[in-house]
Write a protein that holds these residues in place. Structure first.
Motif, PDB file in Angstrom:
ATOM      1  N   ILE A 215       7.678 -16.270 -13.637  1.00  0.00           N
ATOM      2  CA  ILE A 215       8.835 -15.814 -12.856  1.00  0.00           C
ATOM      3  C   ILE A 215       8.885 -14.287 -12.812  1.00  0.00           C
ATOM      4  CG2 ILE A 215      11.370 -15.678 -12.849  1.00  0.00           C
ATOM      5  CD1 ILE A 215      10.576 -18.403 -11.929  1.00  0.00           C
ATOM      6  N   GLY A 216       8.616 -13.647 -13.928  1.00  0.00           N
ATOM      7  CA  GLY A 216       8.650 -12.183 -14.000  1.00  0.00           C
ATOM      8  C   GLY A 216       7.645 -11.510 -13.089  1.00  0.00           C
ATOM      9  N   ASP A 217       6.593 -12.219 -12.719  1.00  0.00           N
ATOM     10  CA  ASP A 217       5.591 -11.660 -11.798  1.00  0.00           C
ATOM     11  C   ASP A 217       6.054 -11.713 -10.352  1.00  0.00           C
ATOM     12  OD1 ASP A 217       3.922 -11.354 -14.010  1.00  0.00           O
ATOM     13  OD2 ASP A 217       2.917 -13.276 -13.668  1.00  0.00           O
ATOM     14  N   VAL A 218       7.046 -12.532 -10.052  1.00  0.00           N
ATOM     15  CA  VAL A 218       7.510 -12.743  -8.681  1.00  0.00           C
ATOM     16  C   VAL A 218       8.794 -11.975  -8.383  1.00  0.00           C
ATOM     17  CG1 VAL A 218       8.276 -14.509  -7.027  1.00  0.00           C
ATOM     18  CG2 VAL A 218       6.443 -15.040  -8.640  1.00  0.00           C
ATOM     19  N   VAL A 219       9.677 -11.900  -9.361  1.00  0.00           N
ATOM     20  CA  VAL A 219      11.014 -11.348  -9.140  1.00  0.00           C
ATOM     21  C   VAL A 219      11.066  -9.883  -9.564  1.00  0.00           C
ATOM     22  CG1 VAL A 219      13.454 -11.575  -9.719  1.00  0.00           C
ATOM     23  CG2 VAL A 219      12.025 -13.613  -9.517  1.00  0.00           C
ATOM     24  N   ASP A 220      11.547  -9.048  -8.653  1.00  0.00           N
ATOM     25  CA  ASP A 220      11.751  -7.628  -8.944  1.00  0.00           C
ATOM     26  C   ASP A 220      13.253  -7.393  -9.108  1.00  0.00           C
ATOM     27  OD1 ASP A 220      11.964  -4.881  -9.037  1.00  0.00           O
ATOM     28  OD2 ASP A 220      10.762  -4.523  -7.237  1.00  0.00           O
ATOM     29  N   GLU A 221      13.705  -7.266 -10.346  1.00  0.00           N
ATOM     30  CA  GLU A 221      15.133  -7.109 -10.611  1.00  0.00           C
ATOM     31  C   GLU A 221      15.679  -5.770 -10.131  1.00  0.00           C
ATOM     32  OE1 GLU A 221      16.907  -8.885 -14.287  1.00  0.00           O
ATOM     33  OE2 GLU A 221      14.794  -8.860 -14.898  1.00  0.00           O
ATOM     34  N   ARG A 222      14.822  -4.802  -9.892  1.00  0.00           N
ATOM     35  CA  ARG A 222      15.282  -3.492  -9.416  1.00  0.00           C
ATOM     36  C   ARG A 222      15.472  -3.458  -7.908  1.00  0.00           C
ATOM     37  NH1 ARG A 222      10.344  -0.507 -11.548  1.00  0.00           N
ATOM     38  NH2 ARG A 222       9.605  -2.476 -10.785  1.00  0.00           N
ATOM     39  N   LYS A 223      14.828  -4.375  -7.207  1.00  0.00           N
ATOM     40  CA  LYS A 223      14.875  -4.404  -5.747  1.00  0.00           C
ATOM     41  C   LYS A 223      16.215  -4.912  -5.245  1.00  0.00           C
ATOM     42  CE  LYS A 223      12.681  -6.515  -1.741  1.00  0.00           C
ATOM     43  NZ  LYS A 223      11.582  -7.292  -1.215  1.00  0.00           N
ATOM     44  N   ARG A 224      16.640  -4.387  -4.111  1.00  0.00           N
ATOM     45  CA  ARG A 224      17.802  -4.925  -3.404  1.00  0.00           C
ATOM     46  C   ARG A 224      17.286  -5.823  -2.282  1.00  0.00           C
ATOM     47  NH1 ARG A 224      21.117  -1.088  -0.779  1.00  0.00           N
ATOM     48  NH2 ARG A 224      22.670  -2.731  -0.667  1.00  0.00           N
ATOM     49  N   TYR A 225      17.639  -7.078  -2.342  1.00  0.00           N
ATOM     50  CA  TYR A 225      17.286  -8.049  -1.301  1.00  0.00           C
ATOM     51  C   TYR A 225      18.473  -8.059  -0.335  1.00  0.00           C
ATOM     52  CZ  TYR A 225      13.708  -9.614  -4.608  1.00  0.00           C
ATOM     53  OH  TYR A 225      12.639  -9.676  -5.467  1.00  0.00           O
ATOM     54  N   VAL A 226      18.343  -7.339   0.767  1.00  0.00           N
ATOM     55  CA  VAL A 226      19.484  -7.061   1.627  1.00  0.00           C
ATOM     56  C   VAL A 226      19.698  -8.147   2.680  1.00  0.00           C
ATOM     57  CG1 VAL A 226      20.506  -5.376   3.209  1.00  0.00           C
ATOM     58  CG2 VAL A 226      19.178  -4.600   1.235  1.00  0.00           C
ATOM     59  N   THR A 227      18.637  -8.607   3.312  1.00  0.00           N
ATOM     60  CA  THR A 227      18.783  -9.556   4.417  1.00  0.00           C
ATOM     61  C   THR A 227      18.719 -11.000   3.925  1.00  0.00           C
ATOM     62  OG1 THR A 227      16.414  -9.733   4.899  1.00  0.00           O
ATOM     63  CG2 THR A 227      17.625  -7.898   5.950  1.00  0.00           C
ATOM     64  N   ASP A 228      19.256 -11.886   4.747  1.00  0.00           N
ATOM     65  CA  ASP A 228      19.162 -13.317   4.447  1.00  0.00           C
ATOM     66  C   ASP A 228      17.707 -13.731   4.315  1.00  0.00           C
ATOM     67  OD1 ASP A 228      21.920 -13.299   4.744  1.00  0.00           O
ATOM     68  OD2 ASP A 228      21.921 -14.507   6.579  1.00  0.00           O
ATOM     69  N   GLU A 229      16.857 -13.172   5.177  1.00  0.00           N
ATOM     70  CA  GLU A 229      15.426 -13.524   5.148  1.00  0.00           C
ATOM     71  C   GLU A 229      14.762 -13.079   3.853  1.00  0.00           C
ATOM     72  OE1 GLU A 229      16.957 -13.788   9.134  1.00  0.00           O
ATOM     73  OE2 GLU A 229      17.007 -12.094   7.746  1.00  0.00           O
ATOM     74  N   GLU A 230      15.124 -11.921   3.342  1.00  0.00           N
ATOM     75  CA  GLU A 230      14.552 -11.470   2.066  1.00  0.00           C
ATOM     76  C   GLU A 230      14.993 -12.389   0.925  1.00  0.00           C
ATOM     77  OE1 GLU A 230      14.077  -6.692   2.099  1.00  0.00           O
ATOM     78  OE2 GLU A 230      16.144  -7.424   2.309  1.00  0.00           O
ATOM     79  N   ARG A 231      16.225 -12.796   0.962  1.00  0.00           N
ATOM     80  CA  ARG A 231      16.761 -13.626  -0.118  1.00  0.00           C
ATOM     81  C   ARG A 231      16.159 -15.037  -0.089  1.00  0.00           C
ATOM     82  NH1 ARG A 231      23.113 -11.624  -0.248  1.00  0.00           N
ATOM     83  NH2 ARG A 231      22.594  -9.427  -0.558  1.00  0.00           N
ATOM     84  N   VAL A 232      16.164 -15.651   1.077  1.00  0.00           N
ATOM     85  CA  VAL A 232      15.559 -16.982   1.178  1.00  0.00           C
ATOM     86  C   VAL A 232      14.039 -16.873   0.995  1.00  0.00           C
ATOM     87  CG1 VAL A 232      15.160 -18.966   2.695  1.00  0.00           C
ATOM     88  CG2 VAL A 232      17.436 -17.945   2.555  1.00  0.00           C
ATOM     89  N   GLY A 233      13.455 -15.781   1.456  1.00  0.00           N
ATOM     90  CA  GLY A 233      12.020 -15.566   1.256  1.00  0.00           C
ATOM     91  C   GLY A 233      11.647 -15.584  -0.219  1.00  0.00           C
ATOM     92  N   LEU A 234      12.483 -14.988  -1.062  1.00  0.00           N
ATOM     93  CA  LEU A 234      12.228 -15.033  -2.506  1.00  0.00           C
ATOM     94  C   LEU A 234      12.313 -16.474  -3.012  1.00  0.00           C
ATOM     95  CD1 LEU A 234      11.696 -13.757  -5.261  1.00  0.00           C
ATOM     96  CD2 LEU A 234      14.179 -13.356  -5.447  1.00  0.00           C
TER      97      LEU A 234
END
Length: 185
Positions: free
Chosen positions: A14-33
């Motif tokens: 999980i730590g290799d995929v998720v960037d806790e410092r990043k801001r996921y602003v759009t719906d597409e970025e959030r669902v993309g994750l």
């Protein structure tokens, strides 16, 4: 002897995929994750093809979840449930938005009946969905269970905005890949 505790874990990748410092602003970025989590989960063979993430109002990841039902021998270890439970632990709140903050759950696929029920009380203000339940049932052998006829309306009446079909084709491709493996539970 009765067990007095429950211990559920997320996979170490999980730590290799998720960037806790990043801001996921759009719906597409959030669902993309959430979709990327679902993809990695089946690539690593560590559960079903589902991913979810909870975001705060700034678009930062509060928690994530992937399906861990089989590896954890726990029928409630769905991606959304894992994301809710880890967010609630992290924030020390059984309702995420009880402090007035705003939280969003992004999920690779429409919540099943269990995860729908948890969404009612988890304290999220938005629900972002990739694939639909009919996609899940068409492409895999999962049974999503019964939902109220107007499930979207029920959530919206409770103050939870619902947006569907976000990156639906990408989410469907993960489900199809899983379905082709013949794995199921």
């Amino acid at each position: 002897m009765l067990s007095l505790q429950i211990h559920l874990t997320l996979p170490p990748w999980i730590g290799d995929v998720v960037d806790e410092r990043k801001r996921y602003v759009t719906d597409e970025e959030r669902v993309g994750l959430a979709i990327e989590l679902s993809r990695r989960n089946i690539e690593h063979g560590q559960g079903g093809p589902f991913g979810a993430a909870v975001f705060n109002a700034d678009g930062r990841v509060v928690s994530v979840g992937v399906n861990r039902v089989v590896p954890q021998t726990c029928s409630v270890a769905h991606a959304e449930m894992m994301a809710y439970m880890t967010a609630q632990q992290r924030l020390a709140a059984f309702r995420l938005n009880q402090d007035g903050g705003s939280y969003t759950l992004a999920t690779s696929a429409q919540p099943c009946c269990q995860c729908y029920g948890a969404t009612v009380w988890a304290g999220v203000d938005e629900l972002l969905i990739g694939a639909r339940s009919e996609d899940v049932e068409e492409l895999t052998e999962f049974d999503e269970g019964p939902l109220p006829a107007d499930w979207v309306g029920e959530l919206e009446r409770r103050g939870i905005a619902v947006r569907r079909d976000i990156l639906r084709d990408e989410a469907r491709s993960v489900l199809a890949a899983y379905g082709q493996t013949g794995q199921h539970y």
